[in-house]
Write a protein that holds these residues in place. Structure first.
Motif, PDB file in Angstrom:
ATOM      1  N   PHE A  29     -11.463 -14.075 -67.588  1.00  0.00           N
ATOM      2  CA  PHE A  29     -10.176 -14.239 -67.220  1.00  0.00           C
ATOM      3  C   PHE A  29      -9.049 -14.024 -68.137  1.00  0.00           C
ATOM      4  N   LEU A  30      -9.390 -14.261 -69.525  1.00  0.00           N
ATOM      5  CA  LEU A  30      -8.549 -13.945 -70.595  1.00  0.00           C
ATOM      6  C   LEU A  30      -8.220 -12.514 -70.634  1.00  0.00           C
ATOM      7  N   VAL A  31      -9.115 -11.588 -70.508  1.00  0.00           N
ATOM      8  CA  VAL A  31      -8.750 -10.230 -70.534  1.00  0.00           C
ATOM      9  C   VAL A  31      -7.887  -9.705 -69.105  1.00  0.00           C
ATOM     10  N   PHE A  32      -8.250 -10.444 -67.985  1.00  0.00           N
ATOM     11  CA  PHE A  32      -7.477 -10.029 -66.842  1.00  0.00           C
ATOM     12  C   PHE A  32      -5.965 -10.858 -67.077  1.00  0.00           C
ATOM     13  N   ALA A  33      -5.725 -11.911 -67.726  1.00  0.00           N
ATOM     14  CA  ALA A  33      -4.451 -12.294 -67.966  1.00  0.00           C
ATOM     15  C   ALA A  33      -3.663 -11.452 -68.895  1.00  0.00           C
ATOM     16  N   LEU A  34      -4.273 -10.913 -69.903  1.00  0.00           N
ATOM     17  CA  LEU A  34      -3.522 -10.016 -70.728  1.00  0.00           C
ATOM     18  C   LEU A  34      -3.169  -8.829 -70.172  1.00  0.00           C
ATOM     19  N   LEU A  35      -4.245  -8.215 -69.271  1.00  0.00           N
ATOM     20  CA  LEU A  35      -3.824  -7.052 -68.620  1.00  0.00           C
ATOM     21  C   LEU A  35      -2.574  -7.304 -67.406  1.00  0.00           C
ATOM     22  N   LEU A  36      -2.706  -8.245 -66.950  1.00  0.00           N
ATOM     23  CA  LEU A  36      -1.379  -8.702 -66.108  1.00  0.00           C
ATOM     24  C   LEU A  36      -0.083  -8.637 -66.730  1.00  0.00           C
ATOM     25  N   ILE A  60       8.222 -18.033 -62.462  1.00  0.00           N
ATOM     26  CA  ILE A  60       8.438 -17.042 -61.253  1.00  0.00           C
ATOM     27  C   ILE A  60       7.291 -15.888 -61.210  1.00  0.00           C
ATOM     28  N   LEU A  61       6.944 -15.333 -62.329  1.00  0.00           N
ATOM     29  CA  LEU A  61       5.871 -14.240 -62.419  1.00  0.00           C
ATOM     30  C   LEU A  61       4.554 -14.704 -61.872  1.00  0.00           C
ATOM     31  N   VAL A  62       4.231 -16.251 -62.764  1.00  0.00           N
ATOM     32  CA  VAL A  62       2.841 -16.863 -62.354  1.00  0.00           C
ATOM     33  C   VAL A  62       3.007 -17.067 -60.853  1.00  0.00           C
ATOM     34  N   VAL A  63       3.959 -17.587 -60.275  1.00  0.00           N
ATOM     35  CA  VAL A  63       3.700 -18.024 -58.959  1.00  0.00           C
ATOM     36  C   VAL A  63       3.490 -16.710 -58.017  1.00  0.00           C
ATOM     37  N   LEU A  64       4.271 -15.572 -58.245  1.00  0.00           N
ATOM     38  CA  LEU A  64       4.422 -14.569 -57.742  1.00  0.00           C
ATOM     39  C   LEU A  64       2.590 -13.779 -57.656  1.00  0.00           C
ATOM     40  N   LEU A 149     -11.744 -23.308 -62.908  1.00  0.00           N
ATOM     41  CA  LEU A 149     -11.646 -23.484 -64.333  1.00  0.00           C
ATOM     42  C   LEU A 149     -11.240 -22.215 -65.048  1.00  0.00           C
ATOM     43  N   GLY A 150     -11.781 -21.184 -64.692  1.00  0.00           N
ATOM     44  CA  GLY A 150     -10.965 -19.825 -65.261  1.00  0.00           C
ATOM     45  C   GLY A 150      -9.884 -19.569 -64.734  1.00  0.00           C
ATOM     46  N   LEU A 151      -9.431 -19.609 -63.441  1.00  0.00           N
ATOM     47  CA  LEU A 151      -8.109 -19.520 -62.912  1.00  0.00           C
ATOM     48  C   LEU A 151      -7.009 -20.494 -63.561  1.00  0.00           C
ATOM     49  N   PHE A 152      -7.377 -21.842 -63.879  1.00  0.00           N
ATOM     50  CA  PHE A 152      -6.765 -22.541 -64.651  1.00  0.00           C
ATOM     51  C   PHE A 152      -6.205 -21.990 -65.764  1.00  0.00           C
ATOM     52  N   ILE A 153      -7.265 -21.524 -66.736  1.00  0.00           N
ATOM     53  CA  ILE A 153      -7.257 -21.155 -67.987  1.00  0.00           C
ATOM     54  C   ILE A 153      -6.424 -19.741 -67.946  1.00  0.00           C
ATOM     55  N   MET A 154      -6.641 -18.945 -66.912  1.00  0.00           N
ATOM     56  CA  MET A 154      -5.937 -17.578 -66.887  1.00  0.00           C
ATOM     57  C   MET A 154      -4.362 -17.806 -66.780  1.00  0.00           C
ATOM     58  N   PHE A 156      -2.769 -20.500 -67.500  1.00  0.00           N
ATOM     59  CA  PHE A 156      -2.166 -21.107 -68.602  1.00  0.00           C
ATOM     60  C   PHE A 156      -1.859 -20.011 -69.699  1.00  0.00           C
ATOM     61  N   VAL A 157      -2.774 -19.050 -69.682  1.00  0.00           N
ATOM     62  CA  VAL A 157      -2.437 -17.997 -70.775  1.00  0.00           C
ATOM     63  C   VAL A 157      -1.234 -16.931 -70.152  1.00  0.00           C
ATOM     64  N   LEU A 158      -1.320 -16.945 -69.083  1.00  0.00           N
ATOM     65  CA  LEU A 158      -0.221 -16.130 -68.602  1.00  0.00           C
ATOM     66  C   LEU A 158       1.043 -16.616 -68.617  1.00  0.00           C
ATOM     67  N   PHE A 159       1.307 -17.809 -68.382  1.00  0.00           N
ATOM     68  CA  PHE A 159       2.497 -18.674 -68.384  1.00  0.00           C
ATOM     69  C   PHE A 159       2.937 -18.485 -69.785  1.00  0.00           C
ATOM     70  N   TYR A 160       2.430 -18.665 -70.875  1.00  0.00           N
ATOM     71  CA  TYR A 160       2.922 -18.581 -72.113  1.00  0.00           C
ATOM     72  C   TYR A 160       2.786 -16.910 -72.591  1.00  0.00           C
ATOM     73  N   ALA A 161       2.037 -16.225 -72.252  1.00  0.00           N
ATOM     74  CA  ALA A 161       2.041 -14.671 -72.590  1.00  0.00           C
ATOM     75  C   ALA A 161       3.415 -14.031 -72.163  1.00  0.00           C
ATOM     76  N   PHE A 162       3.750 -14.567 -70.684  1.00  0.00           N
ATOM     77  CA  PHE A 162       5.204 -13.892 -70.294  1.00  0.00           C
ATOM     78  C   PHE A 162       6.361 -14.577 -71.089  1.00  0.00           C
ATOM     79  N   GLN A 163       6.096 -15.307 -72.022  1.00  0.00           N
ATOM     80  CA  GLN A 163       7.320 -15.821 -72.671  1.00  0.00           C
ATOM     81  C   GLN A 163       7.187 -15.311 -74.187  1.00  0.00           C
ATOM     82  N   ILE A 164       6.238 -14.358 -74.491  1.00  0.00           N
ATOM     83  CA  ILE A 164       6.147 -13.777 -75.721  1.00  0.00           C
ATOM     84  C   ILE A 164       7.347 -12.849 -75.980  1.00  0.00           C
TER      85      ILE A 164
END
Length: 341
Positions: A29-36, A60-64, A149-154, A156-164
């Motif tokens: 899930f972490l790898v997929f989050a970073l890939l997205l 917005i991106l997370v909801v999409l 649980l994996g989706l929740f973590i993904m 969560f990571v996506l939301f903050y990764a998009f703000q980097i």
């Protein structure tokens, strides 16, 4: 190297291994989050030009992603499991299977001109199919609790990764121990390979299998999601591909007297499904790196086994990146240039 440096390196390696063990259950899930995050970086830049708030842009991106990718994936996964169970039940207990077996005998007899008896093989065939499906079914979808649980973590990571910010990527890039020009070439090589794998191979395969499954649904054939998934995998095979599924299905409809449905399915497969390779794929990977179908197939099958559905993207991407790095090393340090195709 001083003792302090040895201690520091050993401590870092130990901490890295401990951290890897901690995140390993959710690594896919972490790898997929970073890939997205990487794939949607252009969309993030475009959105930031209109929305100054990085938090709102990330939301917005997370909801999409949830609407466009996750919800359809959950639905397809659930439907796939349901159809796999239905197929197992049909093979094992349904009295209708004998009728289909007799029709198959008739079709084979018409082709070879000799009488064929498949009944002696029906029990062995049913046992083999049942064993195969039961063996691969657990790898298709994880347990519901771990998946959620994996989706929740993904997310969560996506939301903050998009703000980097962009300078964070430059800091990572600065850690690469190469000259600036070689860094640029390496980054370009990795970007081209990522595009070729994700869009040129995986996306086109999903489109092909999806169209094939829709064809089964439109023309009234059973288990469209299951056969669509099978066609996604087969689309990676050169020469064979998806026709190995929809051509026999169309012929079966014709032999069964469903002439319009049979012709319709064959036209659907020949015009829509087959032309994805001829029309969509060249446009997606035009001027970019190409990856051998064998590498993609191994990546897809290995990724499915290790990571589930997410591995369909992650598996070939990892192999593709490995090949990109090997090619980069050959060109820059060994002087080996790729042969022109």
């Amino acid at each position: 190297m001083k003792k302090e440096q040895y201690f520091f390196v050993i401590t870092i390696c130990g901490a890295f291994l401990a951290a890897l063990l901690l995140i390993f259950p959710f690594l896919k899930f972490l790898v997929f989050a970073l890939l997205l995050t990487y794939l949607l970086n252009p969309a993030k830049k475009a959105l930031l030009k209109k929305i100054r708030s990085r938090g709102l842009c990330a939301a917005i991106l997370v909801v999409l992603i949830l609407i466009v990718i996750i919800l359809p994936t959950i639905y397809v996964s659930t439907q796939l499991v349901r159809e796999v169970r239905s197929t197992i039940s049909f093979i094992s207990t349904s009295p209708q299977r004998y009728g289909y077996l007799e029709k198959a005998e008739s079709i084979i007899q018409n082709f070879i001109g000799e009488e064929t008896d498949l009944h002696e093989y029906k029990q062995q065939l049913a046992a083999q199919v049942r064993s195969f499906v039961l063996r691969i079914a657990p790898n298709l979808v994880d347990s519901l609790t771990d998946f959620l649980l994996g989706l929740f973590i993904m997310f969560f990571v996506l939301f903050y990764a998009f703000q980097i910010r962009e300078d964070s990527f430059e800091r990572v890039r600065a850690l690469i121990p190469l000259a600036p020009t070689l860094k640029d070439k390496l980054v370009t090589e990795v970007q081209n390979m990522t595009w070729a794998v994700v869009y040129g191979q995986v996306v086109t395969a999903i489109v092909q299998g999806g169209l094939g499954g829709v064809g089964f649904l439109v023309f009234g054939l059973p288990s469209p999601v299951l056969w669509g998934f099978v066609m996604i995998i087969l689309s990676f095979l050169p020469l064979v591909g998806t026709p190995i599924i929809w051509v026999p299905a169309g012929i079966y409809l014709l032999v069964s007297g469903e002439t319009i449905r049979g012709i319709g399915l064959l036209i659907w497969g020949g015009v829509l499904v087959m032309n994805v390779d001829n029309v969509l794929k060249p446009r997606l990977i035009s001027g970019r790196a190409r990856i051998h179908p064998v590498v993609v197939l191994l990546g897809v099958l290995g990724g499915l086994k290790l990571f589930g559905f997410i591995g369909m993207v992650v598996g070939p991407l990892l192999l593709g990146l490995m090949i990109a790095l090997i090619r980069f090393y050959e060109e820059e340090y060994l002087g080996i240039r790729p042969a022109s195709s």
